[in-house]
Design a protein around this motif. Structure first.
Motif, PDB file in Angstrom:
ATOM      1  N   SER A 187     -25.590  56.134 -20.153  1.00 52.85           N
ATOM      2  CA  SER A 187     -25.348  55.099 -19.150  1.00 52.85           C
ATOM      3  C   SER A 187     -26.341  55.220 -18.017  1.00 52.85           C
ATOM      4  O   SER A 187     -27.076  56.191 -17.906  1.00 52.85           O
ATOM      5  CB  SER A 187     -23.949  55.253 -18.571  1.00 52.85           C
ATOM      6  N   TRP A 188     -26.335  54.224 -17.158  1.00 57.20           N
ATOM      7  CA  TRP A 188     -27.169  54.267 -15.958  1.00 57.20           C
ATOM      8  C   TRP A 188     -26.643  55.305 -14.983  1.00 57.20           C
ATOM      9  O   TRP A 188     -27.390  55.939 -14.257  1.00 57.20           O
ATOM     10  CB  TRP A 188     -27.171  52.883 -15.312  1.00 57.20           C
ATOM     11  N   GLY A 189     -25.327  55.496 -14.964  1.00 51.89           N
ATOM     12  CA  GLY A 189     -24.678  56.437 -14.057  1.00 51.89           C
ATOM     13  C   GLY A 189     -23.196  56.127 -14.072  1.00 51.89           C
ATOM     14  O   GLY A 189     -22.766  55.193 -14.753  1.00 51.89           O
ATOM     15  N   PRO A 190     -22.402  56.884 -13.347  1.00 54.62           N
ATOM     16  CA  PRO A 190     -20.959  56.615 -13.332  1.00 54.62           C
ATOM     17  C   PRO A 190     -20.710  55.185 -12.837  1.00 54.62           C
ATOM     18  O   PRO A 190     -21.070  54.856 -11.708  1.00 54.62           O
ATOM     19  CB  PRO A 190     -20.425  57.646 -12.331  1.00 54.62           C
ATOM     20  N   VAL A 191     -20.113  54.377 -13.692  1.00 55.69           N
ATOM     21  CA  VAL A 191     -20.052  52.938 -13.422  1.00 55.69           C
ATOM     22  C   VAL A 191     -19.033  52.616 -12.329  1.00 55.69           C
ATOM     23  O   VAL A 191     -17.849  52.913 -12.479  1.00 55.69           O
ATOM     24  CB  VAL A 191     -19.687  52.171 -14.713  1.00 55.69           C
ATOM     25  N   PRO A 192     -19.461  52.005 -11.236  1.00 57.75           N
ATOM     26  CA  PRO A 192     -18.498  51.638 -10.198  1.00 57.75           C
ATOM     27  C   PRO A 192     -17.646  50.433 -10.633  1.00 57.75           C
ATOM     28  O   PRO A 192     -18.094  49.613 -11.434  1.00 57.75           O
ATOM     29  CB  PRO A 192     -19.376  51.267  -9.003  1.00 57.75           C
ATOM     30  N   ASP A 193     -16.438  50.339 -10.107  1.00 57.82           N
ATOM     31  CA  ASP A 193     -15.499  49.275 -10.499  1.00 57.82           C
ATOM     32  C   ASP A 193     -16.115  47.889 -10.439  1.00 57.82           C
ATOM     33  O   ASP A 193     -15.935  47.079 -11.337  1.00 57.82           O
ATOM     34  CB  ASP A 193     -14.265  49.302  -9.577  1.00 57.82           C
TER      35      ASP A 193
END
Lengths: 591, 591
Positions: free
Chosen positions: B25-31
């Motif tokens: 992923s790009w990074g921890p996905v924000p809501d």
């Protein structure tokens, strides 16, 4: 081919533009420059007490009986072969005219009676195909090629030297390629052949309401290709940028073939090829055309001048203005106290007295101050708004507004200085300039140390050293020094060399560049070698190896010190006791 | 050395910043990005009627049981030797995390069950001496070095490939070098180690009221060294320039030694070394520090948006604004009609409905229009004055002012798109972007032809292709394309490759660059080779030969197509029939 002369005939039809720009001078000296030259020379004597003597002839004397040059080393067969490709000149007049640039040593040499070196032929192609053909012939026959545009190099860029002292040298005149090839109005770019001179380029663009905005002091003579090859900067670089900002695409004729760098506004794909050719000074090949970013010609030019208590204050005010980022004048020029005092005390009153108003009177009354000249351009509203912002900025930092006249006077006389130098040289003065670039934080030390180097070389109080900042950046500026000295007769070159050595050491010590805008040539090759990192030189040599594997293009310049005992400036045979300075200049033929 | 693991132990202490930016992923996905991703995926189905299927696992599935990778080919002796120089990680987690970038093929591969290739070790120096030592060790032992900063390459820049398929590869993590070394307030420059990430760099400068102003979409992760190596451009390039304008000095650790390019504001001495290292993508060595031009942090940001009847009108209004030269907004972003329509119909109403006011209502009512977003920054007065000038300009050319909200919404969500892509990929969508730069006059054809190439590859009406101009220059712009498609399950990579081939042919045909800001990597090496002139490639190879004679640094990138049958994207073993798109996204764990 009709232009080619029979080998050795010595009756070359010299191109009129070459004849006009005579070898021992910047060009036909206008009256006003004669006055200026005399005023500056007289002022020098007033300030220093020195009365220069000259050991070489005057410009007029050298013009009447030019220095002799060695015979051409190209045999008849070679000349004929070249003449089948492009126009060839092998007579003395042509070869002499293309063998010197406009540095002080060049002009000094031209006033002597004998030049040690000259190019062996001048080739003047009329098409890119002719140019590429002539280059290929030279490479094949192991002849060195020195590209020549306006011939205004002040760094020995035209020195007719080969890889060895024995290698024949051809001067390749690019000014026969001077066509405007295309104007792309949508993209705001125009494509010219590289031999176009400043006035012709601006005329072509001007008919469409456009401008390149590149106005170096050599504008009248120098060419697009030369500007690119030396990373030239014009007086309005603050608005239009330096050559590297203006050049969108270019073509280089190299021994390995034609390198066409296509037009891109910017890119993220590998290194930048433009930035390898820019500044290459003919060592990779010859720039034959370029696509330049052009702008709408400004409607208005507004002039302002400010007097600061010290150079430190003036410099800081200029720096802060540029770093603010919200005020965009076309030019901010900051003179140090010495330059301000010398110029105010010489040129201004004599030449322009009475016309310049209260600002100049204030300027002349001041001592120790530093003059800042500002041009604001654009639409009428834009120029006015910019000027207002500049005014508030300078005022808030202690600048005394002097009105528009000092800047206007500078503007109208801005091409005059090099002509005036010819007059001063006739008086026996050594007049030279040098320039570098440096970060703002290193600038004060550099300014002091370069000045000290020159004063150390010529004797403090016995020379005049002034400086100005003419090209300002967010993170630094160029520093342009002018020095006047009365060298010991018959030791002029030695004293000049010693001064340059001391200056180069100071620049290297202070983190300055080998050049901001004049290039490296032969004259700064030592400084270049000491300021560019070893691996950087290696990288450039890697490029050169691919584009010019036999080092046919401008050998002994930029990347290499001249080999095989070839001196970095043309030798001169002086004429001892040619006369002392006549401060009134009454004896001189000013026509 | 305490960080080094025993060879093969597989229990590497993975750096927290690497763990946070998970491999698939790009990074921890924000809501908010989860919402946006679902909205865009649903919108895709509404517009095209396509219901994508996925043949690979979701992000969460791949996260739970990551793809397997080949074992390290570095033997224990080699690992121990490297570990004596700098921290070494050889476990699967670390090697997997450093073997993929963030391109669509990379994220797709990470969702498979098996990676064909991985780097053989990760080396993470803490000092420049450690980095230089590790590089020297790799060169000496014929190990390829892939420098890794933020790991956000979308062009295959991190592909763990060697000169041959057999050559071991070390990923050299530069993020351990992240110190602010110096701020020169007078010259307006700051020196950082190259591994510093965007937020840390801006925090360091912010405490002095300064900013670099470089805000690429990868800002949160990417590093200074990566920006320089790829000639990155940030969203406010119109005010602050691209990396080449910001970089005043740099240091490169190359196999031939350290190349220190000193700080100069500009120069006229030879080619520009900075411009050789900028864009070199690790093929000449590793950028270890750089001196950057920094500015006063703006006091104000003002937002404006305009709706034009067509992309042609919007593009021309933006072009004329930039070419005027007297209006200096920080950003002008021009969406084409397709992008405007797609975004208006998806993200805006769901996410921001009710908050955006009348302008957005107008926008949603319109069809076929093109949206222009403008940021004006500076002092409060400057930002306001700029906005007023922009407003008058846009209005005079047919732009309908929409108020500040559309630009404000874009601004606050500007880092969200790459996270939303992860969500869309989970739904089986192929989502990718590509960018190029081109002159204004060539832009209309390029825009049409790239769009046609993508529609030709995926089927017109079966894909969504939008574009915007985000970086504007006097003579051209960058064009940034986003495309969404529902590829045939298990043929995703082939279809993606076919689309890229068609796009590359269109870009080359239309005179675009291989990249404006993302770089070349492995993915655009073919396009680069076809757009850079042969002699230009030769010149760069000449440089490479001197700085990296054994081609140890990032082989198979930029100047060379990957050799020896190594594919340009990591292979993936798909999971057939992993599921169809759930348009509501109800099944997805959005945490």
């Amino acid at each position: 081919m009709a232009n080619a002369t029979a080998a050795g005939s010595g009756v070359d039809p010299l191109a009129p533009e070459v004849r006009a720009q005579r070898v021992a001078s910047w060009g036909p000296v206008p009256d006003r420059a004669v006055h200026l030259g005399h005023a500056l020379a007289a002022r020098f004597t007033t300030v220093t007490g020195e009365r220069p003597e000259r050991s070489v002839r005057t410009f007029a004397e050298a013009e009447a009986r030019p220095a002799t040059i060695p015979g051409s080393r190209l045999d008849g067969g070679a000349r004929d072969a070249l003449a089948r490709i492009a126009a060839v000149h092998t007579g003395d007049d042509a070869r002499r005219a293309y063998s010197l640039g406009k540095s002080w040593p060049d002009l000094f040499a031209a006033r002597g009676t004998e030049l040690e070196r000259a190019c062996d032929a001048v080739v003047r192609p009329r098409t890119e195909a002719e140019l590429e053909g002539a280059l290929a012939w030279c490479v094949e026959h192991d002849v060195a090629v020195v590209p020549v545009g306006g011939g205004t190099s002040v760094t020995g860029g035209l020195e007719p030297i080969g890889r060895t002292a024995a290698q024949p040298v051809v001067a390749l005149d690019v000014t026969g390629l001077a066509t405007c090839l295309d104007i792309d109005h949508v993209s705001g770019v125009a494509t010219f052949q590289a031999g176009v001179r400043g006035p012709d380029l601006e005329r072509a663009l001007g008919s469409f309401g456009l401008t390149l905005g590149h106005v170096p002091q050599s504008f009248e003579y120098s060419t697009l290709g030369g500007w690119i090859a030396t990373r030239s900067a014009g007086q309005q670089s603050l608005r239009y940028g330096k050559m590297e900002a203006m050049t969108a695409a270019l073509r280089l004729a190299s021994p390995a073939g034609v390198l066409d760098v296509d037009h891109l506004p910017a890119h993220g794909a590998g290194g930048d090829l433009r930035e390898l050719v820019l500044g290459s000074e003919g060592t990779l090949g010859i720039v034959t055309r370029a696509t330049m970013r052009v702008r709408r010609r400004p409607d208005a030019v507004r002039f302002a001048a400010y007097l600061f208590g010290s150079f430190d204050d003036a410099r800081d005010a200029a720096r802060r203005l540029v770093q603010r980022g919200d005020i965009k004048p076309a030019m901010v020029r900051v003179s140090d106290a010495a330059e301000t005092a010398f110029n105010v005390g010489s040129s201004v009153p004599k030449v322009l007295a009475g016309r310049l108003g209260r600002g100049v009177a204030q300027l002349m009354g001041a001592r120790g101050g530093a003059l800042v000249l500002v041009l604001s351009t654009g639409t009428v509203a834009e120029a006015r708004a910019t000027e207002r912002l500049v005014d508030r900025h300078m005022g808030s930092l202690g600048g005394r507004a002097l009105g528009g006249m000092p800047a206007k006077a500078w503007y109208h006389g801005r091409f005059r200085q090099p002509y005036a130098r010819d007059v001063m040289m006739d008086a026996g003065l050594l007049v030279d300039t040098l320039e570098t670039s440096v970060s703002w934080s290193r600038l004060p030390a550099l300014h002091l140390q370069v000045r000290a180097a020159l004063e150390g070389a010529f004797g403090a109080g016995r020379c005049v050293v002034g400086a100005h900042l003419s090209h300002l950046y967010h993170d630094g500026a160029s520093a342009y020094f002018t020095f006047l000295a009365a060298p010991t007769a018959e030791r002029e070159l030695e004293e000049w060399r010693a001064a340059k050595r001391a200056v180069h050491a100071a620049i290297a010590r202070c983190g300055g560049s080998a050049s901001h805008q004049h290039g490296v040539g032969t004259m700064h090759a030592d400084l270049y070698a000491s300021t560019v990192p070893r691996l950087g030189m290696e990288a450039f040599r890697g490029v050169q190896e691919r584009l010019d594997p036999t080092n046919a293009c401008n050998p002994g310049k930029l990347l290499e010190l001249p080999a095989d005992g070839q001196r970095t400036v043309n030798a001169v045979r002086p004429v001892p006791g040619a006369g002392a300075l006549d401060p009134e200049g009454a004896q001189r033929d000013g026509s």
